[in-house]
Design a protein around this motif. Structure first.
Motif, PDB file in Angstrom:
ATOM      1  N   GLU A 252     -48.518  16.857  15.705  1.00 32.28           N
ATOM      2  CA  GLU A 252     -48.687  15.576  15.237  1.00 32.28           C
ATOM      3  C   GLU A 252     -49.488  14.843  16.713  1.00 32.28           C
ATOM      4  O   GLU A 252     -50.295  14.260  16.355  1.00 32.28           O
ATOM      5  CB  GLU A 252     -47.600  14.915  15.102  1.00 32.28           C
ATOM      6  CG  GLU A 252     -46.958  15.247  13.663  1.00 32.28           C
ATOM      7  CD  GLU A 252     -45.547  14.632  13.372  1.00 32.28           C
ATOM      8  OE1 GLU A 252     -45.064  14.927  12.186  1.00 32.28           O
ATOM      9  OE2 GLU A 252     -44.949  14.001  14.437  1.00 32.28           O
ATOM     10  N   ALA A 283     -48.647  19.021   9.522  1.00 31.30           N
ATOM     11  CA  ALA A 283     -48.809  17.442  10.469  1.00 31.30           C
ATOM     12  C   ALA A 283     -50.034  16.750   9.797  1.00 31.30           C
ATOM     13  O   ALA A 283     -51.268  17.507   9.344  1.00 31.30           O
ATOM     14  CB  ALA A 283     -48.746  17.883  11.791  1.00 31.30           C
ATOM     15  N   ARG A 287     -49.380   8.748   9.534  1.00 28.93           N
ATOM     16  CA  ARG A 287     -47.901   8.570   9.398  1.00 28.93           C
ATOM     17  C   ARG A 287     -47.545   7.391   9.073  1.00 28.93           C
ATOM     18  O   ARG A 287     -48.059   6.323   9.380  1.00 28.93           O
ATOM     19  CB  ARG A 287     -47.282   9.358  10.435  1.00 28.93           C
ATOM     20  CG  ARG A 287     -47.779  11.046  10.424  1.00 28.93           C
ATOM     21  CD  ARG A 287     -46.863  11.679  11.548  1.00 28.93           C
ATOM     22  NE  ARG A 287     -46.836  11.262  12.836  1.00 28.93           N
ATOM     23  CZ  ARG A 287     -47.864  11.502  13.710  1.00 28.93           C
ATOM     24  NH1 ARG A 287     -48.893  11.985  13.265  1.00 28.93           N
ATOM     25  NH2 ARG A 287     -47.939  10.754  14.941  1.00 28.93           N
TER      26      ARG A 287
END
Length: 587
Positions: A252, A283, A287
């Motif tokens: 990430e 990933a 987010r």
């Protein structure tokens, strides 16, 4: 004399009548209470303790999502002795850490009053002990209402609901998912909305609440004996993901860093264990923190890896190439005329970045020739073209254990009667795929022509810490082993000699294909791109991973070609796998 005796007799008679009347009243009262119900305080107690939602763990043992109970404190103001109200307020304030003035304000109401809705388990335990002390100090008294009902309640600490905590904030989002709260009669429950929370909602849901019914003690606790009823509490199953948090977090960070450097809308990285379909990293740079979702997070709530479809561009070429090779419609050494980089098919022009007069079929893949792909794709009949793409998993879900997966789009079989359409599909336009479909498709080539369904959850765990491995669909053979190996070797050459050269890492075998696809908006292609690199890496010890990188809408002015965006990131990911001991380069 006679008159005096008469008065004395009258007094004695009156006394006997009074005694007799009193005795009759006593007998009547006694008889009444014997034959009628007595309004006494209830000596029965009932305790309900709600089961909670199961937890979610990473494969390396980190707790990702867990539930905890929230309690409320309730007291009936009529049961508080007015002489001891100040004592109650003082003690409750100390134990709950709620200011006195707030408590006093709430106690101005009459009847059942909720003093707090948001008490954690530790504080709830202390307040239950306080209730025992308050009863010992006779702070609570019995009260008879206007209907003659007598009741006496102490300080009640009861569940008000369940909250969900995500311990690492945005880690593993959006595939971990999030929840919403819903009222379930007496308390608030949580339900999965997206990601693992949604796809395993039934397994995570609490199974059985604790129930205790029986006589009570002075502290209003249920006394368990042969006359009481008891039902055990069973929480929901725990979920164990196939993804290790340590690796996921580091991937990430790479997506975040590259998103900024490339000015991209979003970057996706997926790593699959080639021999099983197990996802060890998935990933995204888009987010959110499920503990505090805000309006600006809405675009990131969907998992782009499965919920976003796009025209793949040149990363489709190895799949079309493998279909043709498996049907013996091409030979890698066959020579194809490439029109010096510009080819007219009906009224449609096809161009190549690298202008070649001719090349072998294998070199078409090495140098990513659109013209070459357009020509060899004509050898597929419409039905076999359509059915072969379906067999590879396009136009349908991959089977991954995530909700709301898109099918992508393979247009109607009749479209494949068009030579132009056959051509455009061969280099990645005219159909839509998802990131996960491409990862599964490449893994089929990498893993000897056998297709595995990808998965991100490996185990269910019952409260006794017993794990059950989840079963997945049986793998299917899509290509012959011979075809898969030939295409795999060509992908290795692409990295050694072609467009993926900057993906090389010493001591490891790496193969893959680049793709830079125009984005269509409003019915025409605009100057926006999606750049991808899909491939694999293996070491001499037999460790092998299929890896997909997609960079959505990188800066179209500076660097947008996959060789400048996705390929360098692919190399960073491989180097990280080496550092984390997933791969061991030969010396």
């Amino acid at each position: 004399m006679h008159n005096c005796d008469s008065k004395k007799t009258g007094k004695i008679l009156l006394l006997f009548l009074s005694i007799g009347t009193g005795f009759c009243f006593f007998l009547g009262t006694t008889f009444y209470h014997l034959i009628t119900d007595r309004k006494l305080p209830n000596f029965q107690a009932k305790k309900i303790e709600s089961a909670i939602r199961g937890s979610i763990y990473s494969s390396d043992g980190f707790l990702l999502a867990s539930s905890k109970k929230i309690y409320k404190a309730v007291v009936n103001t009529y049961n508080i002795d007015p002489q001891k109200k100040d004592l109650f307020v003082s003690l409750f304030s100390i134990y709950s850490k709620i200011p006195r003035d707030e408590i006093e304000l709430k106690l101005q109401e009459k009847g059942n009053v909720v003093l707090s809705y948001d008490i954690d388990s530790k504080s709830a335990s202390y307040l239950k002990q306080l209730n025992i002390k308050l009863n010992t100090l006779n702070v609570f008294r019995s009260y008879e209402d206007k209907n003659g009902n007598i009741f006496k309640y102490g300080l009640s600490i009861v569940e008000s609901g369940e909250s969900r905590d995500y311990l690492y904030n945005d880690a593993m989002e959006p595939i971990l998912g999030y929840i919403y709260k819903e009222n379930d009669k007496r308390i608030t429950r949580v339900t999965g909305v997206k990601g693992i929370e949604r796809s395993f909602n039934e397994e995570l849901k609490p199974i059985n609440d604790l129930l205790m019914i029986g006589k009570r003690d002075i502290g209003f606790n249920v006394i368990l004996n042969k006359d009481s009823n008891f039902q055990d509490r069973i929480d929901g199953y725990d979920i164990i993901s196939s993804i290790p948090l340590k690796l996921q977090k580091k991937i990430e960070r790479l997506t975040d860093k590259n998103k900024i450097a490339l000015g991209a809308k979003e970057i996706l990285v997926g790593i699959m264990e080639s021999k099983s379909g197990k996802i060890i990293a998935l990933a995204s740079s888009a987010r959110f923190n499920p503990n505090a979702i805000t309006k600006k997070d809405y675009p990131a709530l969907n998992a782009s890896a499965v919920e976003y479809s796009y025209e793949p561009g040149s990363i489709i070429k190895p799949i079309i190439y493998s279909i043709l090779l498996d049907k013996n419609l091409i030979s890698p050494t066959e020579n194809i005329f490439l029109e010096n980089g510009r080819y007219k098919l009906h009224n449609f022009y096809i161009t190549d970045t690298r202008k070649l007069q001719s090349s072998s079929v294998e070199e078409i893949l090495l140098y990513s020739s659109n013209i070459g792909m357009a020509k060899i794709a004509q050898r597929l009949e419409p039905q076999e073209y359509y059915e072969s793409l379906q067999a590879f998993g396009f136009g349908k879900q991959t089977g991954i254990d995530l909700p709301y997966e898109k099918n992508g789009t393979i247009p109607d079989i009749r479209r494949f009667r068009s030579e132009v359409y056959k051509a455009t599909v061969s280099y990645g336009y005219g159909l839509r795929t998802t990131f996960m479909q491409m990862l599964k498709g490449y893994n089929t080539i990498v893993n000897h022509g056998i297709a595995y369904d990808p998965y991100i959850v490996e185990y269910l765990q019952v409260p006794q810490q017993i794990r059950y491995k989840l079963k997945h669909q049986e793998p299917l053979r899509i290509l012959s082993d011979k075809t898969a190996m030939e295409v795999k070797n060509t992908l290795i050459k692409v990295v050694k000699e072609g467009t993926g050269r900057s993906a090389q890492v010493k001591g490891l075998t790496i193969g893959g294909k680049t793709g830079t696809a125009h984005i269509a908006q409003g019915g025409k292609y605009v100057r926006k791109y999606n750049s991808s690199f899909f491939g694999f890496v293996s070491d001499a010890k037999g460790n092998e991973y299929t890896i997909g990188i997609s960079v959505f809408e990188p800066n179209e002015i500076e660097a947008y070609f996959a060789s400048m965006t996705a390929v360098p990131l692919f190399k960073e990911v491989v180097e990280l796998l080496v550092k984390e001991n997933y791969l061991y380069p030969s010396q």
